[in-house]
Each structure stands twice: as structure tokens, then as C-alpha cells.
Scaffold this motif. Sequence first.
Motif, mmCIF file in Angstrom:
data_model
loop_
_atom_site.group_PDB
_atom_site.id
_atom_site.type_symbol
_atom_site.label_atom_id
_atom_site.label_comp_id
_atom_site.label_asym_id
_atom_site.label_seq_id
_atom_site.Cartn_x
_atom_site.Cartn_y
_atom_site.Cartn_z
ATOM 1 N N UNK A 1 0.830 -1.187 0.000
ATOM 2 C CA UNK A 1 0.000 0.000 0.000
ATOM 3 C C UNK A 1 0.876 1.254 0.000
ATOM 4 N N UNK A 2 1.903 1.258 0.816
ATOM 5 C CA UNK A 2 2.785 2.419 0.888
ATOM 6 C C UNK A 2 3.488 2.647 -0.446
ATOM 7 N N UNK A 3 3.888 1.569 -1.060
ATOM 8 C CA UNK A 3 4.579 1.687 -2.352
ATOM 9 C C UNK A 3 3.658 2.310 -3.399
ATOM 10 N N UNK A 4 2.382 1.892 -3.418
ATOM 11 C CA UNK A 4 1.411 2.456 -4.352
ATOM 12 C C UNK A 4 1.215 3.951 -4.097
ATOM 13 N N UNK A 5 1.134 4.322 -2.828
ATOM 14 C CA UNK A 5 0.962 5.736 -2.486
ATOM 15 C C UNK A 5 2.173 6.549 -2.920
ATOM 16 N N UNK A 6 3.374 5.999 -2.684
ATOM 17 C CA UNK A 6 4.595 6.701 -3.104
ATOM 18 C C UNK A 6 4.636 6.859 -4.613
ATOM 19 N N UNK A 7 4.250 5.813 -5.339
ATOM 20 C CA UNK A 7 4.244 5.891 -6.807
ATOM 21 C C UNK A 7 3.260 6.951 -7.295
ATOM 22 N N UNK A 8 2.096 7.006 -6.664
ATOM 23 C CA UNK A 8 1.088 8.002 -7.045
ATOM 24 C C UNK A 8 1.621 9.418 -6.823
ATOM 25 N N UNK A 9 2.232 9.650 -5.661
ATOM 26 C CA UNK A 9 2.783 10.988 -5.378
ATOM 27 C C UNK A 9 3.944 11.325 -6.312
ATOM 28 N N UNK A 10 4.758 10.329 -6.630
ATOM 29 C CA UNK A 10 5.874 10.545 -7.560
ATOM 30 C C UNK A 10 5.340 10.955 -8.934
ATOM 31 N N UNK A 11 4.274 10.320 -9.354
ATOM 32 C CA UNK A 11 3.655 10.658 -10.641
ATOM 33 C C UNK A 11 3.113 12.095 -10.614
ATOM 34 N N UNK A 12 2.429 12.457 -9.538
ATOM 35 C CA UNK A 12 1.898 13.815 -9.423
ATOM 36 C C UNK A 12 3.025 14.855 -9.394
ATOM 37 N N UNK A 13 4.131 14.521 -8.730
ATOM 38 C CA UNK A 13 5.276 15.442 -8.710
ATOM 39 C C UNK A 13 5.871 15.608 -10.109
ATOM 40 N N UNK A 14 5.940 14.519 -10.858
ATOM 41 C CA UNK A 14 6.429 14.602 -12.236
ATOM 42 C C UNK A 14 5.551 15.507 -13.073
ATOM 43 N N UNK A 15 4.249 15.389 -12.888
ATOM 44 C CA UNK A 15 3.327 16.274 -13.606
ATOM 45 C C UNK A 15 3.539 17.716 -13.185
ATOM 46 N N UNK A 16 3.739 17.919 -11.881
ATOM 47 C CA UNK A 16 3.922 19.279 -11.356
ATOM 48 C C UNK A 16 5.167 19.922 -11.954
ATOM 49 N N UNK A 17 6.246 19.174 -12.016
ATOM 50 C CA UNK A 17 7.496 19.731 -12.535
ATOM 51 C C UNK A 17 7.385 20.107 -14.008
ATOM 52 N N UNK A 18 6.559 19.386 -14.772
ATOM 53 C CA UNK A 18 6.443 19.698 -16.195
ATOM 54 C C UNK A 18 5.226 20.529 -16.529
ATOM 55 N N UNK A 19 4.481 20.959 -15.525
ATOM 56 C CA UNK A 19 3.227 21.679 -15.782
ATOM 57 C C UNK A 19 3.480 23.160 -16.030
#
Length: 99
Positions: free
Chosen positions: A1-19
Motif C-alpha cells: 500500500x505504501x509503495x502504491x501511495x509513493x508511486x502516485x505521489x511521484x507521478x503527481x510530482x512529475x506532472x507538477x514539474x512539467x506543468x
Amino acid sequence: MTREQDDELEHLLGELNGASRDKKIDLLTRIVTRLIEQRKAFHQESEAVRLRILDMQNPPAPLPRAMAPPPPPARAIEKSDSSENPPAASEQGYLPQQQ
């Protein structure tokens, strides 16, 4: 569960950096909201674990055993042939009332 949450946040951060500048506020809002949801879920799970541990440390009291059989009836007082001297009240199990 923690790994899934970390992956989700990592994805959102990637979007944020390129937004673009306009989208960054929306993404930041999504990230903060998601972090709050994750934290609440973590606290609920922690509380559930804590309660399970307490239950293991303090098991429920055992059920009471069946009642013991009642004591045998008291022996009857034998009557004397002479009615002149009845047994005393204390011998009959009666105690005088105190006033």
C-alpha cells in the motif's frame, strides 16, 4: 500500500514539474489533498493495530462456570415428645429482633 501511495505521489510530482504555471496550483492542490487522505488512512490503520494489540494483551474474561450445586437441606430438628419444653428460638434458626 505504501509503495502504491509513493508511486502516485511521484507521478503527481512529475506532472507538477512539467506543468505550466496555470496548472501548477491545481496539481499542488491535488498533491496536498492526496497527502492528507493518505495521512488519515495511516492514522486509522495505526489505531486499528493499536486496538488489536490491546485486545491481545487484555483478553476477555472467561465465561463463568456453571453454578455449584445447592447445599443439601439443613437437618430437620427432631421434635421432643414433651411439648412443655419447646426448642429455643436460636435452636430453630431464629434470632430475636433487636429494638
